[in-house]
Design a protein around this motif. Structure first.
Motif, mmCIF file in Angstrom:
data_model
loop_
_atom_site.group_PDB
_atom_site.id
_atom_site.type_symbol
_atom_site.label_atom_id
_atom_site.label_comp_id
_atom_site.label_asym_id
_atom_site.label_seq_id
_atom_site.Cartn_x
_atom_site.Cartn_y
_atom_site.Cartn_z
ATOM 1 N N PHE A 275 36.356 29.097 -0.819
ATOM 2 C CA PHE A 275 36.390 29.954 -1.999
ATOM 3 C C PHE A 275 35.023 30.587 -2.258
ATOM 4 O O PHE A 275 34.929 31.799 -2.524
ATOM 5 N N LEU A 276 33.965 29.804 -2.216
ATOM 6 C CA LEU A 276 32.639 30.316 -2.549
ATOM 7 C C LEU A 276 32.185 31.393 -1.566
ATOM 8 O O LEU A 276 31.538 32.367 -1.948
ATOM 9 N N LEU A 277 32.544 31.238 -0.286
ATOM 10 C CA LEU A 277 32.220 32.277 0.695
ATOM 11 C C LEU A 277 32.997 33.564 0.392
ATOM 12 O O LEU A 277 32.451 34.671 0.469
ATOM 13 N N ASP A 278 34.281 33.415 0.058
ATOM 14 C CA ASP A 278 35.096 34.584 -0.293
ATOM 15 C C ASP A 278 34.584 35.231 -1.579
ATOM 16 O O ASP A 278 34.565 36.455 -1.708
ATOM 17 N N TRP A 279 34.168 34.394 -2.515
ATOM 18 C CA TRP A 279 33.656 34.904 -3.786
ATOM 19 C C TRP A 279 32.376 35.708 -3.563
ATOM 20 O O TRP A 279 32.191 36.786 -4.126
ATOM 21 N N ARG A 280 31.504 35.165 -2.759
ATOM 22 C CA ARG A 280 30.234 35.846 -2.490
ATOM 23 C C ARG A 280 30.473 37.215 -1.862
ATOM 24 O O ARG A 280 29.717 38.166 -2.101
ATOM 25 N N ALA A 281 31.521 37.333 -1.052
ATOM 26 C CA ALA A 281 31.817 38.606 -0.389
ATOM 27 C C ALA A 281 32.550 39.583 -1.301
ATOM 28 O O ALA A 281 32.657 40.765 -0.972
ATOM 29 N N SER A 282 33.035 39.101 -2.457
ATOM 30 C CA SER A 282 33.912 39.932 -3.283
ATOM 31 C C SER A 282 33.399 40.174 -4.693
ATOM 32 O O SER A 282 34.057 40.856 -5.476
ATOM 33 N N SER A 283 32.250 39.605 -5.034
ATOM 34 C CA SER A 283 31.735 39.777 -6.383
ATOM 35 C C SER A 283 30.248 40.120 -6.321
ATOM 36 O O SER A 283 29.606 39.998 -5.280
ATOM 37 N N SER A 284 29.710 40.508 -7.448
ATOM 38 C CA SER A 284 28.290 40.861 -7.516
ATOM 39 C C SER A 284 27.424 39.655 -7.859
ATOM 40 O O SER A 284 26.196 39.763 -7.904
ATOM 41 N N GLU A 285 28.049 38.494 -8.105
ATOM 42 C CA GLU A 285 27.283 37.306 -8.481
ATOM 43 C C GLU A 285 26.512 36.759 -7.284
ATOM 44 O O GLU A 285 27.078 36.537 -6.213
ATOM 45 N N ASN A 286 25.237 36.524 -7.454
ATOM 46 C CA ASN A 286 24.402 35.951 -6.400
ATOM 47 C C ASN A 286 24.474 34.422 -6.499
ATOM 48 O O ASN A 286 23.569 33.762 -7.010
ATOM 49 N N LEU A 287 25.577 33.873 -6.016
ATOM 50 C CA LEU A 287 25.842 32.444 -6.150
ATOM 51 C C LEU A 287 25.238 31.688 -4.970
ATOM 52 O O LEU A 287 25.624 31.896 -3.819
ATOM 53 N N THR A 288 24.288 30.798 -5.249
ATOM 54 C CA THR A 288 23.628 30.013 -4.210
ATOM 55 C C THR A 288 24.021 28.550 -4.361
ATOM 56 O O THR A 288 24.033 28.008 -5.469
ATOM 57 N N ILE A 289 24.363 27.916 -3.251
ATOM 58 C CA ILE A 289 24.808 26.527 -3.276
ATOM 59 C C ILE A 289 23.634 25.619 -2.916
ATOM 60 O O ILE A 289 23.355 25.367 -1.738
ATOM 61 N N ASP A 290 22.908 25.164 -3.923
ATOM 62 C CA ASP A 290 21.823 24.222 -3.677
ATOM 63 C C ASP A 290 21.496 23.498 -4.979
ATOM 64 O O ASP A 290 21.920 23.899 -6.062
ATOM 65 N N GLY A 291 20.750 22.395 -4.865
ATOM 66 C CA GLY A 291 20.311 21.656 -6.048
ATOM 67 C C GLY A 291 21.451 21.270 -6.965
ATOM 68 O O GLY A 291 22.427 20.627 -6.552
ATOM 69 N N ASP A 292 21.343 21.671 -8.245
ATOM 70 C CA ASP A 292 22.336 21.302 -9.264
ATOM 71 C C ASP A 292 23.716 21.872 -8.938
ATOM 72 O O ASP A 292 24.734 21.220 -9.177
ATOM 73 N N SER A 293 23.740 23.102 -8.405
ATOM 74 C CA SER A 293 25.032 23.714 -8.106
ATOM 75 C C SER A 293 25.753 22.959 -6.989
ATOM 76 O O SER A 293 26.981 22.867 -6.983
#
Length: 487
Positions: A275-293
């Protein structure tokens, strides 16, 4: 005058088609099947053929659509290396492990799809729309951290509005809500409904949107996945989209028979990653998977005895057709039986040949397809292909109790696959799909029992019945099969 204009127009069409044909042959690098079908279509129906080519034939191969950042790539590569070593150690220590037979299948998905193998999963199977959506909405209501929703189709009706109401309320409660849908499949959702979710704090993503409202030149290459992940610990994957039709409320289609899974365990992490990979390709949100996330989206899950699962995704951006190749391994490993349910059965030559070999080897191959087609040409092509397998001894069942939309395969009471991928060329090579490959005898037997129960609502489509079809049906089958690479 008229004849001169006609000759000029004909010459233009000839030169135009010749140029397009050269492009298809030498630049597109399509499969021979697809190339022949497009050339035939272009030359048989010149102008219409070009319009279809414009809408249906765009090449995404080798385009990097879904990206890890550097840190994520390093971490995931490390996990994959550790799992490969761990898998080898399991087999070495216990050669009688049930994994031994499917070790190479697991390694294949690790190497080609980077699909982590997890064996602490609890699985619930849903074959009825009401039961599936009751379970889904209950899970959404209990969410405390995040709800990630990804569907190919979201209708504008009471079921979809019920889901949107839940998502809006949870967003107001502080739960992170992300809704991703295919721009074609969700094109009828009103802007006001989406804005209501956004104003509550939810976020919206559209996969491959068009710049022209209600017109999308990317008819192919759609996101056909159906994924929901709750709090990073519970995942849903399978064949149901969102709409009243999938509750059996469409009089034309009748009862909707589909298969969906709820997975509680580490494989929910793999659905989350998808989902997160698809989301990153489809939205403007710069979502990074590290630390707290990373802790938030991939929380610790207890180690327990459960089903072994790999979440495998495929799409036209990759050279390998990962799901199809995984299905091929299952077919080739079969020793006793193969059970397949699919609304569309339009296989490529590799799947067709593998099933023929299985039949000639004495394997019990059974196929179940719907009686009510939602795509007429695909239905006739399906009948042509199952008819060919009937000649080799396959047992074919036509589901009569509404519409069969399940995409499942079960082999030998040992391994099965459930997801969004149909047994057709479109799902194998043109759409973005996700399937769960499950290495568990209990779940495999449960899905076998579902197949056997469905047989009670089927007509047995044997060689005698198939041979009695009329000449018109044969012509429809022949034409549809000829263009099956384009369907």
């Amino acid at each position: 005058m008229f004849l001169g204009l006609l000759a000029t127009f004909s010459s233009f069409i000839f030169i135009f088609n010749l140029s397009l044909s050269i492009t298809i042959i030498f630049l597109e690098r399509k499969s021979p099947q697809s190339t022949y079908a497009w050339l035939l279509f272009l030359w048989m129906i010149p102008i219409l053929g070009f319009l279809f080519y414009l809408f249906f034939s765009q090449n995404l191969t080798k385009r990097k659509i879904f990206k890890y950042n550097t840190l994520e790539n390093v971490r995931y590569s490390l996990l994959l290396r550790q799992q490969r070593r761990s898998l080898s150690q399991i087999i070495t220590i216990d050669p009688n492990s049930p994994l031994e037979k499917y070790r190479h299948s697991i390694e294949f998905h690790l190497n080609v799809s980077q699909a982590m193998y997890t064996n602490n999963n609890l699985v619930n199977i849903y074959t009825d729309g009401k039961a599936k959506f009751d379970a889904l909405f209950d899970a959404m209501e209990s969410a405390t951290s995040s709800i990630h929703v990804e569907y190919y189709i979201i209708k504008y009706d009471s079921l979809a509005l019920r889901m949107m109401d839940i998502l809006t309320r949870k967003a107001l409660d502080g739960v992170e809500v992300r809704l991703l849908f295919d721009a074609m499949g969700g094109r009828y959702l009103p802007k006001a409904v989406l804005e209501r979710l956004e104003s509550a704090g939810g976020q919206i993503g559209k996969f491959f949107p068009s710049k022209i409202k209600m017109i999308n030149l990317r008819v192919n290459y759609r996101n056909h996945r159906k994924i929901v992940v709750i709090d990073g610990t519970t995942g849903f994957v399978g064949g149901f989209n969102v709409g009243n039709e999938y509750l059996g409320r469409n009089p034309k289609m009748g009862y909707w028979r589909d298969t969906h899974l709820k997975i509680q365990g580490s494989s929910a992490h793999e659905l989350q990653l998808r989902f997160l990979l698809d989301w990153r390709a489809s939205s403007s949100e710069n979502l990074t998977i590290d630390g707290d996330s990373q802790t938030k989206y991939f929380p610790a899950i207890p180690q327990r005895s459960g089903a072994g699962i790999q979440i495998v995704s495929s799409g036209p951006d990759r050279k390998n057709q990962q799901i199809k190749q995984g299905l091929l391994r299952m077919i080739n490993n079969a020793e006793s039986y193969i059970l397949i349910q699919s609304p569309y059965f339009v296989p490529d030559e590799s799947i067709l040949e593998a099933l023929k070999i299985a039949l000639l080897s004495g394997i019990d191959v059974r196929l179940m397809i719907p009686n009510k087609p939602d795509h007429v040409f695909i239905h006739w092509a399906t009948l042509a292909y199952v008819g060919e397998l009937i000649e080799y001894g396959a047992k074919v069942y036509i589901y009569e109790n509404g519409f069969l939309h399940a995409k499942t395969i079960v082999v030998d009471d040992a391994v099965c696959s459930v997801g969004s991928c149909n047994f057709d060329i479109r799902s194998f090579s043109l759409n973005f799909e996700t399937n769960a490959f499950i290495y568990d005898s209990s779940i495999s037997r449960s899905l076998k029992n579902v197949f056997v129960e469905d047989m009670k609502h089927c007509t047995y489509y044997n060689k005698e019945v198939y041979s009695q079809r009329g000449h018109i049906v044969k012509i429809k089958e022949s034409i549809s099969r000829l263009f099956s690479p384009l369907l």
